[in-house]
Motif scaffolding. Structure first.
Motif, PDB file in Angstrom:
ATOM      1  N   ALA A 154       0.874  -1.383  -0.067  1.00 24.02           N
ATOM      2  CA  ALA A 154       0.089   0.096   0.081  1.00 24.02           C
ATOM      3  C   ALA A 154       0.935   1.388   0.044  1.00 24.02           C
ATOM      4  O   ALA A 154       0.589   2.216  -0.565  1.00 24.02           O
ATOM      5  CB  ALA A 154      -0.894   0.031   1.358  1.00 24.02           C
ATOM      6  N   ASP A 155       1.926   1.353   0.890  1.00 19.90           N
ATOM      7  CA  ASP A 155       2.919   2.365   0.713  1.00 19.90           C
ATOM      8  C   ASP A 155       3.291   2.631  -0.532  1.00 19.90           C
ATOM      9  O   ASP A 155       3.714   3.707  -1.073  1.00 19.90           O
ATOM     10  CB  ASP A 155       4.046   2.361   1.894  1.00 19.90           C
ATOM     11  N   ALA A 156       3.808   1.669  -1.246  1.00 16.32           N
ATOM     12  CA  ALA A 156       4.360   1.529  -2.601  1.00 16.32           C
ATOM     13  C   ALA A 156       3.335   2.119  -3.732  1.00 16.32           C
ATOM     14  O   ALA A 156       3.877   3.130  -4.490  1.00 16.32           O
ATOM     15  CB  ALA A 156       4.868   0.348  -3.141  1.00 16.32           C
ATOM     16  N   VAL A 157       2.082   1.782  -3.484  1.00 12.59           N
ATOM     17  CA  VAL A 157       1.319   2.255  -4.335  1.00 12.59           C
ATOM     18  C   VAL A 157       0.988   3.842  -4.237  1.00 12.59           C
ATOM     19  O   VAL A 157       1.088   4.697  -4.969  1.00 12.59           O
ATOM     20  CB  VAL A 157      -0.316   1.683  -4.080  1.00 12.59           C
ATOM     21  N   ALA A 158       1.036   4.067  -2.863  1.00 11.45           N
ATOM     22  CA  ALA A 158       0.914   5.538  -2.579  1.00 11.45           C
ATOM     23  C   ALA A 158       1.937   6.364  -3.077  1.00 11.45           C
ATOM     24  O   ALA A 158       1.729   7.532  -3.770  1.00 11.45           O
ATOM     25  CB  ALA A 158       0.408   5.660  -1.252  1.00 11.45           C
ATOM     26  N   THR A 159       3.223   5.773  -2.922  1.00 11.99           N
ATOM     27  CA  THR A 159       4.344   6.638  -3.406  1.00 11.99           C
ATOM     28  C   THR A 159       4.403   6.684  -4.685  1.00 11.99           C
ATOM     29  O   THR A 159       4.998   7.743  -5.288  1.00 11.99           O
ATOM     30  CB  THR A 159       5.586   5.812  -2.937  1.00 11.99           C
ATOM     31  N   MET A 160       4.269   5.673  -5.578  1.00 13.30           N
ATOM     32  CA  MET A 160       4.206   5.647  -6.871  1.00 13.30           C
ATOM     33  C   MET A 160       2.956   6.784  -7.433  1.00 13.30           C
ATOM     34  O   MET A 160       3.169   7.483  -8.383  1.00 13.30           O
ATOM     35  CB  MET A 160       3.764   4.415  -7.479  1.00 13.30           C
ATOM     36  N   ARG A 161       1.797   6.777  -6.913  1.00 10.55           N
ATOM     37  CA  ARG A 161       0.985   7.777  -7.185  1.00 10.55           C
ATOM     38  C   ARG A 161       1.188   8.941  -6.930  1.00 10.55           C
ATOM     39  O   ARG A 161       1.061  10.004  -7.864  1.00 10.55           O
ATOM     40  CB  ARG A 161      -0.502   7.190  -6.515  1.00 10.55           C
ATOM     41  N   LEU A 178       2.102   7.709 -10.898  1.00 10.99           N
ATOM     42  CA  LEU A 178       1.983   6.206 -11.741  1.00 10.99           C
ATOM     43  C   LEU A 178       0.885   5.446 -10.912  1.00 10.99           C
ATOM     44  O   LEU A 178       1.029   5.407  -9.692  1.00 10.99           O
ATOM     45  CB  LEU A 178       2.911   5.511 -11.636  1.00 10.99           C
ATOM     46  N   ARG A 179      -0.382   5.159 -11.483  1.00 13.64           N
ATOM     47  CA  ARG A 179      -1.075   4.569 -10.836  1.00 13.64           C
ATOM     48  C   ARG A 179      -1.101   2.840 -11.073  1.00 13.64           C
ATOM     49  O   ARG A 179      -0.842   2.258 -12.004  1.00 13.64           O
ATOM     50  CB  ARG A 179      -2.513   4.733 -11.412  1.00 13.64           C
ATOM     51  N   GLN A 228      -0.795  -6.796 -15.494  1.00 13.42           N
ATOM     52  CA  GLN A 228      -0.276  -5.819 -16.462  1.00 13.42           C
ATOM     53  C   GLN A 228       0.660  -4.676 -15.872  1.00 13.42           C
ATOM     54  O   GLN A 228       1.615  -4.160 -16.523  1.00 13.42           O
ATOM     55  CB  GLN A 228      -1.367  -5.207 -17.261  1.00 13.42           C
ATOM     56  N   SER A 229       0.009  -4.435 -14.545  1.00 12.45           N
ATOM     57  CA  SER A 229       0.814  -3.303 -13.965  1.00 12.45           C
ATOM     58  C   SER A 229       2.210  -3.440 -13.605  1.00 12.45           C
ATOM     59  O   SER A 229       2.989  -2.577 -13.469  1.00 12.45           O
ATOM     60  CB  SER A 229       0.067  -2.914 -12.922  1.00 12.45           C
ATOM     61  N   LEU A 230       2.622  -4.612 -13.538  1.00 13.55           N
ATOM     62  CA  LEU A 230       4.114  -5.223 -13.195  1.00 13.55           C
ATOM     63  C   LEU A 230       4.898  -4.848 -14.308  1.00 13.55           C
ATOM     64  O   LEU A 230       6.171  -4.518 -14.093  1.00 13.55           O
ATOM     65  CB  LEU A 230       3.989  -6.618 -12.722  1.00 13.55           C
ATOM     66  N   TRP A 231       4.609  -4.578 -15.588  1.00 14.72           N
ATOM     67  CA  TRP A 231       5.275  -4.080 -16.507  1.00 14.72           C
ATOM     68  C   TRP A 231       5.980  -2.729 -16.180  1.00 14.72           C
ATOM     69  O   TRP A 231       7.109  -2.292 -16.385  1.00 14.72           O
ATOM     70  CB  TRP A 231       4.744  -3.935 -17.808  1.00 14.72           C
ATOM     71  N   ARG A 232       4.989  -1.866 -15.649  1.00  7.56           N
ATOM     72  CA  ARG A 232       5.358  -0.454 -15.313  1.00  7.56           C
ATOM     73  C   ARG A 232       6.245  -0.583 -14.150  1.00  7.56           C
ATOM     74  O   ARG A 232       7.117   0.375 -13.963  1.00  7.56           O
ATOM     75  CB  ARG A 232       4.117   0.242 -14.905  1.00  7.56           C
ATOM     76  N   VAL A 233       6.033  -1.467 -13.159  1.00  2.00           N
ATOM     77  CA  VAL A 233       6.894  -1.644 -11.866  1.00  2.00           C
ATOM     78  C   VAL A 233       8.188  -1.933 -12.199  1.00  2.00           C
ATOM     79  O   VAL A 233       9.298  -1.640 -11.702  1.00  2.00           O
ATOM     80  CB  VAL A 233       6.490  -2.645 -10.896  1.00  2.00           C
ATOM     81  N   ARG A 276       9.677  -1.522 -15.062  1.00  2.65           N
ATOM     82  CA  ARG A 276      10.366  -0.409 -15.803  1.00  2.65           C
ATOM     83  C   ARG A 276      10.774   0.886 -14.662  1.00  2.65           C
ATOM     84  O   ARG A 276      11.973   1.500 -14.861  1.00  2.65           O
ATOM     85  CB  ARG A 276       9.462   0.546 -16.762  1.00  2.65           C
ATOM     86  N   VAL A 277      10.043   1.158 -13.698  1.00  2.00           N
ATOM     87  CA  VAL A 277      10.270   1.908 -12.595  1.00  2.00           C
ATOM     88  C   VAL A 277      11.660   1.525 -11.851  1.00  2.00           C
ATOM     89  O   VAL A 277      12.618   2.246 -11.536  1.00  2.00           O
ATOM     90  CB  VAL A 277       9.118   1.987 -11.397  1.00  2.00           C
ATOM     91  N   ILE A 278      11.811  -0.022 -11.637  1.00  2.00           N
ATOM     92  CA  ILE A 278      13.125  -0.289 -10.807  1.00  2.00           C
ATOM     93  C   ILE A 278      14.285  -0.084 -11.979  1.00  2.00           C
ATOM     94  O   ILE A 278      15.041   0.284 -11.569  1.00  2.00           O
ATOM     95  CB  ILE A 278      12.805  -1.921 -10.640  1.00  2.00           C
ATOM     96  N   THR A 279      13.858  -0.445 -13.136  1.00  2.00           N
ATOM     97  CA  THR A 279      15.019  -0.318 -13.944  1.00  2.00           C
ATOM     98  C   THR A 279      15.288   1.207 -14.313  1.00  2.00           C
ATOM     99  O   THR A 279      16.648   1.254 -14.015  1.00  2.00           O
ATOM    100  CB  THR A 279      14.496  -0.656 -15.541  1.00  2.00           C
ATOM    101  N   GLY A 280      14.593   1.941 -13.784  1.00  2.00           N
ATOM    102  CA  GLY A 280      15.065   3.640 -14.131  1.00  2.00           C
ATOM    103  C   GLY A 280      15.782   4.110 -12.772  1.00  2.00           C
ATOM    104  O   GLY A 280      16.394   4.701 -12.990  1.00  2.00           O
ATOM    105  N   ILE A 281      15.269   3.472 -11.705  1.00  2.00           N
ATOM    106  CA  ILE A 281      15.959   3.635 -10.458  1.00  2.00           C
ATOM    107  C   ILE A 281      17.301   3.055 -10.476  1.00  2.00           C
ATOM    108  O   ILE A 281      18.345   3.740 -10.298  1.00  2.00           O
ATOM    109  CB  ILE A 281      15.352   2.958  -8.910  1.00  2.00           C
ATOM    110  N   ARG A 282      17.500   1.840 -11.137  1.00  3.06           N
ATOM    111  CA  ARG A 282      19.078   1.395 -11.374  1.00  3.06           C
ATOM    112  C   ARG A 282      19.811   2.249 -12.271  1.00  3.06           C
ATOM    113  O   ARG A 282      21.062   2.550 -11.798  1.00  3.06           O
ATOM    114  CB  ARG A 282      18.938   0.053 -11.803  1.00  3.06           C
ATOM    115  N   ASP A 283      19.159   2.654 -13.369  1.00  2.00           N
ATOM    116  CA  ASP A 283      19.959   3.464 -14.313  1.00  2.00           C
ATOM    117  C   ASP A 283      20.258   4.725 -13.814  1.00  2.00           C
ATOM    118  O   ASP A 283      21.384   5.384 -14.157  1.00  2.00           O
ATOM    119  CB  ASP A 283      19.049   3.675 -15.676  1.00  2.00           C
ATOM    120  N   GLU A 284      19.754   5.370 -12.757  1.00  2.00           N
ATOM    121  CA  GLU A 284      19.892   6.559 -12.025  1.00  2.00           C
ATOM    122  C   GLU A 284      21.130   6.208 -11.425  1.00  2.00           C
ATOM    123  O   GLU A 284      21.752   7.504 -10.831  1.00  2.00           O
ATOM    124  CB  GLU A 284      18.690   7.232 -11.380  1.00  2.00           C
TER     125      GLU A 284
END
Length: 135
Positions: free
Chosen positions: A27-34, A39-40, A46-51, A53-61
């Protein structure tokens, strides 16, 4: 597990106490992403595709693991909740680790899979596909 609450004639679904922590983390992760990423997350596979990508973005940063450990735990717990909802599974815990047990008896570790995603070795989307597919 179904229980009837006092003064009620309709059964109410309850969750085992072991689910409390991962459900809260999810629930905390959903609220943080929103709120933070606009990001909803709707608890769909299907929402796990977005998740992922978020993790990949964090790693790439180049964020250090210690700085994102809590976020990864929350995103892993979110993936676990998706698996629980898709399969009718349940959370299990042992030695402080939280796992999802699907009705076919298999155990899944979505929190560790989120950590593996961060290192480029995992995918929450693929974990969910495997968990919800035939055993």
């Amino acid at each position: 597990m179904t229980t009837v609450t006092s003064g009620s004639t309709t059964p109410q679904q309850t969750r085992p106490a072991v689910a409390a922590k991962p459900v809260r983390w999810a629930a905390d992760a959903v609220a943080t992403m929103r709120e933070g990423a606009r990001l909803r997350l709707d608890h769909s596979a299907q929402s796990l595709w977005r998740v992922d990508r978020v993790i990949t973005g964090i790693r790439d940063e180049g964020a250090p693991y210690a700085a994102v450990e809590t976020v990864l735990r929350g995103l892993g717990a979110y993936a676990g909740e998706v698996i629980v909802r898709e399969t009718g599974g349940e959370w299990w815990t042992t030695g402080g680790d939280h796992w999802v047990r699907t009705p076919d008896g298999r155990l899944w570790d979505p929190i560790d899979e989120a950590r593996r995603c961060y290192t480029g070795d995992g995918s929450l989307r693929l974990l969910c596909r495997d968990a919800t597919g035939p055993g």
